[in-house]
Design a protein around this motif. Structure first.
Motif, PDB file in Angstrom:
ATOM      1  N   MET A  13      43.168  77.358 -68.756  1.00 52.05           N
ATOM      2  CA  MET A  13      43.163  78.608 -69.123  1.00 52.05           C
ATOM      3  C   MET A  13      43.594  79.534 -67.909  1.00 52.05           C
ATOM      4  N   TYR A  14      43.963  80.574 -68.474  1.00 56.09           N
ATOM      5  CA  TYR A  14      44.428  81.620 -67.365  1.00 56.09           C
ATOM      6  C   TYR A  14      43.288  82.076 -66.577  1.00 56.09           C
TER       7      TYR A  14
ATOM      8  N   PHE B 114      43.074  81.359 -62.490  1.00 59.51           N
ATOM      9  CA  PHE B 114      42.641  82.578 -61.291  1.00 59.51           C
ATOM     10  C   PHE B 114      41.510  82.310 -60.562  1.00 59.51           C
ATOM     11  N   LYS B 115      40.464  81.637 -61.087  1.00 58.66           N
ATOM     12  CA  LYS B 115      39.267  81.167 -60.156  1.00 58.66           C
ATOM     13  C   LYS B 115      39.905  80.153 -59.280  1.00 58.66           C
ATOM     14  N   GLU B 116      40.604  79.233 -59.734  1.00 60.57           N
ATOM     15  CA  GLU B 116      40.597  78.007 -58.720  1.00 60.57           C
ATOM     16  C   GLU B 116      41.824  78.245 -57.996  1.00 60.57           C
TER      17      GLU B 116
END
Length: 461
Positions: free
Chosen positions: A437-438, A442-444
């Motif tokens: 997912m978006y 963003f986190k990874e």
């Protein structure tokens, strides 16, 4: 003689300012007041301002109304809207400096929201309320069991028309007990199928492929596929299609539904003429004089709706690691013949791939089976890793392609010299990476990478 000892600038005593004159009786000047000499008293500053003369304390430019520009007229209005800086500077009298000043940073968040809502009109409040409840309903719908039942109903999603059969080895492997790697393969494969059917409203039947069930006088190892398909058709009377999957398969794209991926456009993907890809070199079509026109045609009746068996071909022929069977009288007849113990007794020692070789023999010799059998491109339902069918190198017709986002990968033959768990793990991680997912991206791809560059430590969020 004046009683005041202070010299007076006015002859005869007194002061030019009426408020300081003892005989004035007033503490403030008035326009009609007259001085001691009988002339009207006027403030010096007022006189200079009225005459337009420049005096001490006044700017050199004129401030008359007729000569004011835009900036002069709106200077105070503009200055009040500008931000204030240095409110916390070290002045001597901080209490007086901050008195009466208002800053948005001193207001709580709830107070700001209330102030914004108070300035909104009634219609805007109603629209925002409707939008809020709409977004909340969508979030609840897609994160609750409602989505499963929605996609399952025949008039909405139609999920109950499909049943997935997963051939597992519950409790132990075929002719041997499972080790840690076999347990891990089964765990990941089962979890993958459960997640997929939950998302699309399908039914999942996990069957035991271990050699525990004896049929009459023989075990019929690995022939249980035919029996399990017949059992599923009886167990799920509303099912139209049965999808068989081997344990060493992994659904790479859980966002693909069977309807959108295959069946809504089946006529565009299926091919009836085996000559399009014929690794077994089967003569097609049959040319016997007694056959009807459909049996003599290489494409049968040409209607995709008449196809009752869907499978793919690998480098060695038919592959039953992933295939579809439709509920029909034709299917019942095929399963009965396929399960015929006479054919098993005569050929099971010769057929290395058992039920797969049996189906190839039936297709070769029976014209009525050819008429309702269709083939799908292998990478559409049954892609292979690069280690399978690797005699001729990478084959774009057979092997998995990440760029094309193939639907299913089948680690066929991995138990013969390849690492089944290693392949399953790699494809599992790849599937997760491709379907993030978006927020996960963003986190990874941003936060974790930034943290690694700053600290030199890898972190998994």
């Amino acid at each position: 003689m004046s009683l005041s000892r202070s010299p007076s600038p006015v002859p005869g005593g007194g002061w030019a300012s009426p408020g300081l004159n003892m005989a004035s009786g007033r503490s403030s000047p008035t326009r009609g007041f007259t001085g001691s000499n009988g002339t009207p008293v006027m403030w010096e500053s007022s006189r200079l301002k009225r005459n337009g003369a420049a005096g001490p304390g006044y700017p050199s430019f004129s401030t008359q109304k007729t000569q004011r520009g835009f900036f002069s007229r709106h200077m105070r209005r503009l200055s009040t809207t500008l931000p204030r800086f240095g409110a916390n500077t070290n002045y001597a009298d901080k209490e007086k400096l901050g008195r009466g000043r208002w800053s948005i940073h001193n207001v709580p968040l709830l107070g700001r929201i209330r102030a914004i809502m108070a300035r909104m009109g009634r219609k805007m409040k109603i629209r925002l309320l409707i939008l809020f409840f709409l977004l909340l309903s969508i979030i609840i719908f897609y994160n609750s069991p409602l989505i499963y039942y929605w996609r399952r109903t025949p008039w909405l999603g139609g999920g109950q028309k499909f049943v997935i059969i997963l051939g597992a080895n519950v409790g132990g492997g075929v002719m041997e007990w499972k080790g840690a790697r076999e347990w891990a393969i089964e765990r990941d494969s089962v979890r993958n199928k459960k997640k997929y059917v939950k998302n699309w409203g399908y039914d999942l039947e996990i069957v035991d492929m271990s050699t525990k069930k004896r049929y009459a006088h023989e075990w019929r190892e690995s022939w249980e596929k035919v029996d399990f398909v017949r059992t599923a058709l009886r167990k799920y009377p509303r099912a139209e299609w049965i999808w068989w999957l081997d344990l060493n398969t992994f659904i790479m794209e859980p966002t693909y539904s069977l309807q959108d991926h295959i069946f809504n456009t089946l006529d565009k993907h299926v091919y009836r003429d085996i000559n399009d890809y014929n690794p077994l070199n089967i003569s097609h079509p049959l040319t016997d004089a007694y056959l009807d026109p459909e049996s003599l045609s290489p494409v049968g009746d040409g209607d995709a709706r008449s196809v009752n068996l869907l499978l793919s071909q690998d480098c060695a022929g038919f592959n039953l690691g992933s295939f579809f069977v439709r509920r029909s009288d034709w299917t019942d007849r095929l399963l009965d013949l396929w399960w015929d113990p006479v054919a098993y007794e005569q050929k099971h020692m010769e057929w290395a791939h058992k039920e797969q070789d049996a189906l190839e023999q039936l297709y070769t010799s029976q014209a009525w089976i050819r008429k309702h059998t269709g083939f799908l491109p292998q990478r559409m339902i049954n892609s292979f890793p690069t280690g399978a069918c690797a005699d001729n190198g990478n084959d774009t017709r057979i092997h998995y392609a990440q760029a094309d986002r193939d639907f299913v990968v089948n680690m066929a033959g991995c138990e013969w010299g390849r690492d089944c768990w290693g392949e399953m793990y790699n494809f599992r991680e790849l599937s997760y990476y491709l379907n993030r997912m978006y927020w996960e991206i963003f986190k990874e791809d941003f936060v974790a990478v930034l943290w690694f560059k700053l600290t030199g430590q890898k972190v998994k969020l």
